[in-house]
Write a protein that holds these residues in place. Structure first.
Motif, short mmCIF file in Angstrom:
data_model
loop_
_atom_site.label_atom_id
_atom_site.label_comp_id
_atom_site.label_asym_id
_atom_site.label_seq_id
_atom_site.Cartn_x
_atom_site.Cartn_y
_atom_site.Cartn_z
N TRP A 173 -1.06 48.99 -22.90
CA TRP A 173 -2.31 49.74 -23.10
C TRP A 173 -2.04 51.18 -23.51
O TRP A 173 -2.82 51.77 -24.27
CB TRP A 173 -3.21 49.61 -21.88
N ASN A 174 -0.91 51.74 -23.07
CA ASN A 174 -0.56 53.07 -23.57
C ASN A 174 -0.28 53.03 -25.07
O ASN A 174 -0.66 53.92 -25.81
CB ASN A 174 0.66 53.61 -22.83
N ARG A 175 0.37 51.94 -25.50
CA ARG A 175 0.74 51.83 -26.92
C ARG A 175 -0.49 51.58 -27.80
O ARG A 175 -0.60 52.14 -28.89
CB ARG A 175 1.77 50.69 -27.07
N ILE A 176 -1.42 50.74 -27.34
CA ILE A 176 -2.53 50.35 -28.23
C ILE A 176 -3.80 51.17 -28.03
O ILE A 176 -4.76 51.01 -28.77
CB ILE A 176 -2.87 48.85 -28.09
N LEU A 184 -13.13 48.91 -12.37
CA LEU A 184 -11.73 48.44 -12.32
C LEU A 184 -11.20 48.24 -13.73
O LEU A 184 -11.55 47.25 -14.37
CB LEU A 184 -11.69 47.06 -11.65
N GLY A 185 -10.40 49.17 -14.21
CA GLY A 185 -9.94 49.05 -15.59
C GLY A 185 -11.02 49.61 -16.51
O GLY A 185 -11.64 48.89 -17.29
N CYS A 186 -11.22 50.92 -16.40
CA CYS A 186 -12.40 51.55 -17.05
C CYS A 186 -12.15 51.85 -18.51
O CYS A 186 -13.10 52.18 -19.23
CB CYS A 186 -12.78 52.83 -16.31
N GLY A 187 -10.88 51.74 -18.98
CA GLY A 187 -10.61 52.09 -20.37
C GLY A 187 -11.09 53.50 -20.67
O GLY A 187 -10.85 54.43 -19.89
N ALA A 188 -11.78 53.68 -21.78
CA ALA A 188 -12.26 55.01 -22.18
C ALA A 188 -13.55 55.38 -21.45
O ALA A 188 -14.19 56.38 -21.79
CB ALA A 188 -12.45 55.09 -23.68
N GLY A 189 -13.94 54.57 -20.47
CA GLY A 189 -15.02 54.97 -19.55
C GLY A 189 -16.42 54.87 -20.11
O GLY A 189 -17.35 55.50 -19.58
N GLN A 190 -16.61 54.01 -21.13
CA GLN A 190 -17.96 53.91 -21.70
C GLN A 190 -18.98 53.49 -20.64
O GLN A 190 -20.09 54.02 -20.59
CB GLN A 190 -17.96 52.94 -22.89
N VAL A 210 -16.20 56.11 -9.72
CA VAL A 210 -14.77 56.37 -9.90
C VAL A 210 -14.30 55.41 -11.00
O VAL A 210 -14.56 54.21 -10.93
CB VAL A 210 -13.98 56.11 -8.60
N GLY A 211 -13.61 55.95 -11.99
CA GLY A 211 -13.02 55.10 -13.04
C GLY A 211 -11.54 54.94 -12.76
O GLY A 211 -10.80 55.93 -12.70
N LEU A 212 -11.11 53.70 -12.56
CA LEU A 212 -9.68 53.43 -12.31
C LEU A 212 -9.10 52.70 -13.50
O LEU A 212 -9.74 51.77 -14.03
CB LEU A 212 -9.52 52.58 -11.05
N ASP A 213 -7.92 53.09 -13.91
CA ASP A 213 -7.23 52.37 -14.98
C ASP A 213 -5.72 52.53 -14.79
O ASP A 213 -5.25 53.51 -14.21
CB ASP A 213 -7.65 52.88 -16.36
N LEU A 214 -5.00 51.54 -15.32
CA LEU A 214 -3.54 51.53 -15.22
C LEU A 214 -2.90 52.47 -16.23
O LEU A 214 -1.81 53.00 -16.00
CB LEU A 214 -3.08 50.09 -15.49
N SER A 215 -3.57 52.68 -17.35
CA SER A 215 -2.95 53.35 -18.49
C SER A 215 -3.37 54.81 -18.58
O SER A 215 -4.56 55.13 -18.63
CB SER A 215 -3.38 52.61 -19.78
N TYR A 230 -17.15 62.49 -13.49
CA TYR A 230 -16.75 61.52 -12.47
C TYR A 230 -15.22 61.50 -12.41
O TYR A 230 -14.56 61.80 -13.40
CB TYR A 230 -17.32 60.12 -12.77
N PRO A 231 -14.65 61.16 -11.23
CA PRO A 231 -13.20 61.16 -11.11
C PRO A 231 -12.54 59.97 -11.80
O PRO A 231 -13.09 58.87 -11.80
CB PRO A 231 -12.95 61.10 -9.59
N LEU A 232 -11.38 60.22 -12.36
CA LEU A 232 -10.54 59.17 -12.96
C LEU A 232 -9.27 59.04 -12.12
O LEU A 232 -8.67 60.05 -11.74
CB LEU A 232 -10.18 59.56 -14.40
N VAL A 233 -8.88 57.81 -11.84
CA VAL A 233 -7.73 57.55 -10.97
C VAL A 233 -6.80 56.58 -11.69
O VAL A 233 -7.25 55.56 -12.21
CB VAL A 233 -8.20 56.94 -9.63
N GLN A 234 -5.51 56.91 -11.71
CA GLN A 234 -4.55 55.95 -12.27
C GLN A 234 -4.11 54.98 -11.17
O GLN A 234 -3.69 55.41 -10.08
CB GLN A 234 -3.34 56.67 -12.85
#
Ligand SMILES: C[S@@+](CC[C@H](N)C(=O)[O-])C[C@H]1O[C@@H](n2cnc3c(N)ncnc32)[C@H](O)[C@@H]1O
Length: 246
Positions: free
Chosen positions: A11-14, A57-63, A76-81, A97-101
């Motif tokens: 997901w970091n790459r794409i 869970l896995g919010c991506g760009a948070g749309q 809370v937006g959580l994402d791995l990338s 809103y907070p973003l959490v890795q």
């Protein structure tokens, strides 16, 4: 199998190309579900979120998170990338809103922290459900809801890898659904209908509904080619599970 490092790399790459291609569709309006952007006002999956503690869970760009924050949810937006989270940070509106890795497999939140956990092709498509569903159930308070949209077993079983499109022919074994290789060790995940029921009930959740979003003929699929074009009007392409913690 631990797909966290490989999924994070993928997901970091794409991220940049993915957002360039899909953000105009995903973010075209608030609350659009899935590959066909079906408005939640027709599906009634999420309900009123005003004042609720919400985890994507896995919010991506948070749309989605951006829209719910604007409606007055404490999101809370959580994402791995980190690349996806950076895209969400750039796109944040005036309702911050907070973003959490983190990973859906091991959520960094205390038990009972949320009233609603949800995702749209997010953490419950990209983490093993037998790990991610119990985590989502743990962080919900009593009466809290887990609502999520994933590809249907029909869609996966009819996906023709060689032609690169969904067909009217069974291509993969239904009982072989599980981890789907996404390249370089990355994986997405799919369960059978019975598998989803068992994993949800096993986590102590009550299943309230299984919505099968049905696009009108002519509605474009923003992600995959289908043959015929109105495939998803004829067969269910997605499963939108609505559950709660008693
Ligand atoms: C298809 S996007 C979903 C986000 C948004 N709804 C969309 O359609 O773009 C999948 C997201 O899941 C994230 N993801 C992948 N594996 C994950 C994991 N194990 N835990 C949490 N998020 C994960 C990816 O980084 C990516 O942002």
């Amino acid at each position: 199998m631990d797909s966290i490092p490989a999924n994070r790399r993928l997901w970091n790459r794409i991220s940049s190309a993915y957002q360039h291609e899909h953000d105009p569709q995903i973010g075209a309006a608030p609350r659009l579900w899935g590959m066909y952007s079906i408005p939640d006002e027709y599906l009634h999956a999420l309900g009123d979120v005003t004042g609720k503690r919400v985890l994507e869970l896995g919010c991506g760009a948070g749309q989605w998170s951006r829209a719910l924050a604007a409606e007055g949810a404490n999101v809370v937006g959580l994402d791995l990338s980190e690349a996806q989270l950076a895209a969400a940070a750039r796109a944040m509106g005036t309702a911050r809103y907070p973003l959490v890795q983190g990973a859906a497999e091991k959520l960094p939140f205390a038990a009972g922290s949320f009233d609603l956990v949800f995702c749209d092709f997010g953490g419950l498509s990209w983490a093993p459900p037998h790990l991610a569903v119990p985590q989502a159930a743990r962080v919900l308070g009593r009466g809290g809801r887990l609502v999520f949209n994933v590809a249907s077993p029909w869609f996966e079983a009819c996906y023709d890898e060689v032609a690169g499109r969904v067909s009217t022919t069974l291509q993969q074994d239904y009982f072989g659904l599980g981890a789907i290789a996404e390249g370089d060790g990355a994986s997405s995940y799919q369960l059978t209908y019975g598998g989803w029921v068992r994993v949800l009930r096993g986590a102590g959740l009550i299943i309230d509904d299984l919505i099968e979003p049905r696009p009108e003929p002519g509605t474009p699929n923003g992600y995959n080619k289908t043959d015929p074009p109105d495939w998803a009007h004829r067969w269910p392409a997605e499963l939108l599970w609505v559950t709660h913690k008693p």
